[in-house]
Design a protein around this motif. Structure first.
Motif, PDB file in Angstrom:
ATOM      1  N   ILE A  34       0.861  -1.190   0.000  1.00 37.40           N
ATOM      2  CA  ILE A  34       0.000   0.000   0.000  1.00 37.40           C
ATOM      3  C   ILE A  34       0.897   1.239   0.000  1.00 37.40           C
ATOM      4  N   VAL A  35       0.814   2.034  -1.062  1.00 37.05           N
ATOM      5  CA  VAL A  35       1.736   3.172  -1.200  1.00 37.05           C
ATOM      6  C   VAL A  35       1.046   4.527  -1.071  1.00 37.05           C
ATOM      7  N   LEU A  36      -0.271   4.573  -1.287  1.00 36.36           N
ATOM      8  CA  LEU A  36      -1.002   5.836  -1.193  1.00 36.36           C
ATOM      9  C   LEU A  36      -2.372   5.594  -0.558  1.00 36.36           C
ATOM     10  N   VAL A  37      -2.907   6.639   0.054  1.00 32.30           N
ATOM     11  CA  VAL A  37      -4.215   6.584   0.699  1.00 32.30           C
ATOM     12  C   VAL A  37      -5.014   7.810   0.269  1.00 32.30           C
ATOM     13  N   GLY A  38      -6.315   7.653   0.080  1.00 31.25           N
ATOM     14  CA  GLY A  38      -7.172   8.774  -0.298  1.00 31.25           C
ATOM     15  C   GLY A  38      -8.616   8.494   0.048  1.00 31.25           C
ATOM     16  N   LEU A  39      -9.499   9.314  -0.509  1.00 32.58           N
ATOM     17  CA  LEU A  39     -10.938   9.158  -0.314  1.00 32.58           C
ATOM     18  C   LEU A  39     -11.617   8.976  -1.661  1.00 32.58           C
ATOM     19  N   VAL A  40     -12.804   8.377  -1.627  1.00 28.69           N
ATOM     20  CA  VAL A  40     -13.591   8.212  -2.845  1.00 28.69           C
ATOM     21  C   VAL A  40     -15.061   8.414  -2.528  1.00 28.69           C
ATOM     22  N   ASN A  41     -15.758   9.089  -3.429  1.00 25.95           N
ATOM     23  CA  ASN A  41     -17.216   9.120  -3.417  1.00 25.95           C
ATOM     24  C   ASN A  41     -17.670   8.095  -4.436  1.00 25.95           C
ATOM     25  N   ASP A  42     -18.028   6.921  -3.941  1.00 28.62           N
ATOM     26  CA  ASP A  42     -18.443   5.812  -4.802  1.00 28.62           C
ATOM     27  C   ASP A  42     -19.936   5.963  -5.089  1.00 28.62           C
ATOM     28  N   VAL A  43     -20.253   6.698  -6.141  1.00 25.69           N
ATOM     29  CA  VAL A  43     -21.639   7.022  -6.465  1.00 25.69           C
ATOM     30  C   VAL A  43     -22.430   5.756  -6.777  1.00 25.69           C
ATOM     31  N   SER A  44     -23.646   5.676  -6.214  1.00 24.30           N
ATOM     32  CA  SER A  44     -24.520   4.522  -6.450  1.00 24.30           C
ATOM     33  C   SER A  44     -25.894   4.991  -6.890  1.00 24.30           C
ATOM     34  N   LEU A  45     -26.517   4.219  -7.758  1.00 26.80           N
ATOM     35  CA  LEU A  45     -27.894   4.458  -8.179  1.00 26.80           C
ATOM     36  C   LEU A  45     -28.738   3.352  -7.556  1.00 26.80           C
ATOM     37  N   ARG A  46     -29.256   3.637  -6.370  1.00 30.42           N
ATOM     38  CA  ARG A  46     -29.840   2.607  -5.507  1.00 30.42           C
ATOM     39  C   ARG A  46     -31.044   1.905  -6.132  1.00 30.42           C
ATOM     40  N   ASN A  47     -31.847   2.618  -6.892  1.00 28.95           N
ATOM     41  CA  ASN A  47     -33.053   1.996  -7.435  1.00 28.95           C
ATOM     42  C   ASN A  47     -32.760   1.038  -8.583  1.00 28.95           C
ATOM     43  N   LEU A  48     -31.534   1.063  -9.086  1.00 28.37           N
ATOM     44  CA  LEU A  48     -31.139   0.113 -10.139  1.00 28.37           C
ATOM     45  C   LEU A  48     -30.489  -1.139  -9.563  1.00 28.37           C
ATOM     46  N   ILE A  49     -30.045  -1.061  -8.307  1.00 31.95           N
ATOM     47  CA  ILE A  49     -29.277  -2.164  -7.729  1.00 31.95           C
ATOM     48  C   ILE A  49     -30.087  -3.449  -7.561  1.00 31.95           C
ATOM     49  N   PRO A  50     -31.311  -3.400  -7.018  1.00 36.59           N
ATOM     50  CA  PRO A  50     -32.030  -4.675  -6.806  1.00 36.59           C
ATOM     51  C   PRO A  50     -32.202  -5.487  -8.083  1.00 36.59           C
ATOM     52  N   GLY A  51     -32.559  -4.824  -9.174  1.00 36.43           N
ATOM     53  CA  GLY A  51     -32.746  -5.542 -10.434  1.00 36.43           C
ATOM     54  C   GLY A  51     -31.461  -6.157 -10.951  1.00 36.43           C
ATOM     55  N   GLU A  52     -30.352  -5.430 -10.779  1.00 41.18           N
ATOM     56  CA  GLU A  52     -29.073  -5.973 -11.245  1.00 41.18           C
ATOM     57  C   GLU A  52     -28.623  -7.152 -10.391  1.00 41.18           C
ATOM     58  N   LEU A  53     -28.740  -7.015  -9.076  1.00 40.24           N
ATOM     59  CA  LEU A  53     -28.315  -8.106  -8.200  1.00 40.24           C
ATOM     60  C   LEU A  53     -29.193  -9.335  -8.371  1.00 40.24           C
ATOM     61  N   ALA A  54     -30.458  -9.124  -8.734  1.00 39.65           N
ATOM     62  CA  ALA A  54     -31.361 -10.252  -8.938  1.00 39.65           C
ATOM     63  C   ALA A  54     -30.916 -11.132 -10.101  1.00 39.65           C
ATOM     64  N   LYS A  55     -30.127 -10.540 -11.011  1.00 40.04           N
ATOM     65  CA  LYS A  55     -29.609 -11.329 -12.131  1.00 40.04           C
ATOM     66  C   LYS A  55     -28.461 -12.239 -11.712  1.00 40.04           C
ATOM     67  N   GLY A  56     -27.914 -11.976 -10.498  1.00 41.11           N
ATOM     68  CA  GLY A  56     -26.833 -12.819  -9.994  1.00 41.11           C
ATOM     69  C   GLY A  56     -25.488 -12.585 -10.639  1.00 41.11           C
ATOM     70  N   PHE A  57     -25.303 -11.373 -11.214  1.00 40.52           N
ATOM     71  CA  PHE A  57     -24.043 -11.141 -11.930  1.00 40.52           C
ATOM     72  C   PHE A  57     -23.389  -9.820 -11.563  1.00 40.52           C
ATOM     73  N   GLY A  58     -23.849  -9.165 -10.499  1.00 34.09           N
ATOM     74  CA  GLY A  58     -23.161  -7.991  -9.983  1.00 34.09           C
ATOM     75  C   GLY A  58     -23.631  -6.669 -10.550  1.00 34.09           C
ATOM     76  N   PHE A  59     -22.918  -5.587 -10.141  1.00 28.12           N
ATOM     77  CA  PHE A  59     -23.262  -4.220 -10.521  1.00 28.12           C
ATOM     78  C   PHE A  59     -22.775  -3.891 -11.928  1.00 28.12           C
ATOM     79  N   LEU A  60     -23.530  -3.056 -12.616  1.00 26.61           N
ATOM     80  CA  LEU A  60     -23.061  -2.469 -13.871  1.00 26.61           C
ATOM     81  C   LEU A  60     -23.650  -1.058 -13.997  1.00 26.61           C
ATOM     82  N   GLN A  61     -24.909  -0.946 -14.429  1.00 28.27           N
ATOM     83  CA  GLN A  61     -25.521   0.362 -14.621  1.00 28.27           C
ATOM     84  C   GLN A  61     -25.730   1.106 -13.310  1.00 28.27           C
ATOM     85  N   SER A  62     -25.820   0.395 -12.211  1.00 28.17           N
ATOM     86  CA  SER A  62     -26.062   1.029 -10.908  1.00 28.17           C
ATOM     87  C   SER A  62     -24.811   1.660 -10.321  1.00 28.17           C
TER      88      SER A  62
END
Length: 330
Positions: free
Chosen positions: A168-196
């Motif tokens: 580990i050579v560097l440390v920082g912060l991230v705003n990991d933007v999420s589109l919550r209303n798209l997540i359930p449909g994507e996870l229901a496919k059993g293949f992870g996040f993409l559009q969300s």
């Protein structure tokens, strides 16, 4: 030392060394044109960068190695790594996972306490710390996620957590933007996040672990993650508390079956504590706490024009990485 990238210089920006107070900076073309180039040969180049970082702290310094020292303008900064070879994001704060599952009547599997949750995130382009978050529609459930992130040099496959910590050579912060209303449909496919999961934003600067002093211990960052939304306090949970897996463990998990390339980013997941009085680092967390307390979420997700500010302050109240400050743009 503290490193950043100017938006000038093409897709990968121009590497600069930044003063500790984030007031001044200098380009270092004789060392590396970009942060990725520095990471590719970190063992050789980081001592040279550290020498520049020491020089810029001298009073009234105007040039270093023939390059002018200039006032830092956050609006001119790209993400420190405008694009990275890999970004893997964990979910190391299990209080968040426990609450979300409890709100929907589900149990946390025992494996979650011994085997980190992690997914392959978007790394082809990161937003700069003042860039707007562009989203097609408010109906998608726009959410912020304030996280700690680390950057590695080359990590061999099968590395132990103890050895991984040394990469580990560097440390920082991230705003990991999420589109919550798209997540359930994507996870229901059993293949992870993409559009969300659209593009995330990185803090203005990344810093070496030694720059953090005793705030970096046990391979965790022990400072509050401070978030404001539209100028109002949103949360300040302690990043070093309730983190089930440290960054050495997270890096080792990512490298279990493959090596990691220099410039890989590994995220902590949304910072959350058992103590909900410290607030939240995402709207999903806040809404879950509301649902558990009142039977239904109260706070809506973000809307067009909302402004989020994410930063971390040292013990003296000075900003460590600079602030991610972004406006939602629909």
């Amino acid at each position: 030392m503290k490193l950043a990238s100017l938006k000038s210089g093409g897709r990968d920006g121009t590497l600069i060394v930044v003063s500790r107070d984030l007031a001044r900076a200098v380009q270092v073309p004789e060392i590396a044109a970009t942060l990725q180039a520095a990471l590719d040969d970190w063992a050789v180049l980081s001592p040279r960068l550290a020498t520049v970082a020491e020089a810029i702290e001298a009073p009234k310094v105007s040039t270093i190695n023939g390059m002018p020292v200039f006032e830092l303008d956050m609006a001119q900064l790209a993400a420190p790594l405008p694009r990275a070879f890999e970004f893997v994001d964990g979910s190391a704060y299990l209080p968040h996972v426990e609450r979300v599952r409890r709100a929907r009547g589900a149990q946390v599997p025992e494996s979650f306490y011994t085997d980190p949750l992690m997914y392959q995130a978007t790394s082809a382009g990161f937003l700069g710390p003042r860039d707007p978050v562009q989203v097609p529609s408010e109906d998608m459930g726009i959410d912020l996620e304030a996280e700690v992130i680390v950057v590695t040099d080359d990590v061999p496959m099968g590395v132990t957590p103890e050895a991984a910590a040394r990469h580990i050579v560097l440390v920082g912060l991230v705003n990991d933007v999420s589109l919550r209303n798209l997540i359930p449909g994507e996870l229901a496919k059993g293949f992870g996040f993409l559009q969300s999961k659209p593009r995330s934003a990185l803090s203005p600067v990344f810093v070496t672990p030694d720059e953090l002093g005793d705030a970096w211990r046990g391979c965790k960052l022990h400072r509050p993650m401070l978030t404001h939304v539209n100028g109002e306090w949103f949360g300040a949970p302690e990043a070093g508390v309730d983190m089930q897996f440290d960054f050495g463990q997270l890096v080792a998990h990512a490298a279990r079956t493959r090596p990691l390339t220099a410039g890989t980013l590994v995220g902590s997941g949304t910072v959350a504590n058992q103590d909900t009085s410290l607030g939240a680092s995402c709207f999903a967390e806040k809404r879950t706490v509301e649902a558990l307390e009142t039977g239904a979420p109260i706070t809506p997700f973000m809307r067009d024009g909302d402004v989020v500010r994410i930063e971390m302050l040292d013990a003296d109240g000075a900003t460590i990485f600079g602030a991610i400050q972004q406006r939602i743009q629909v």
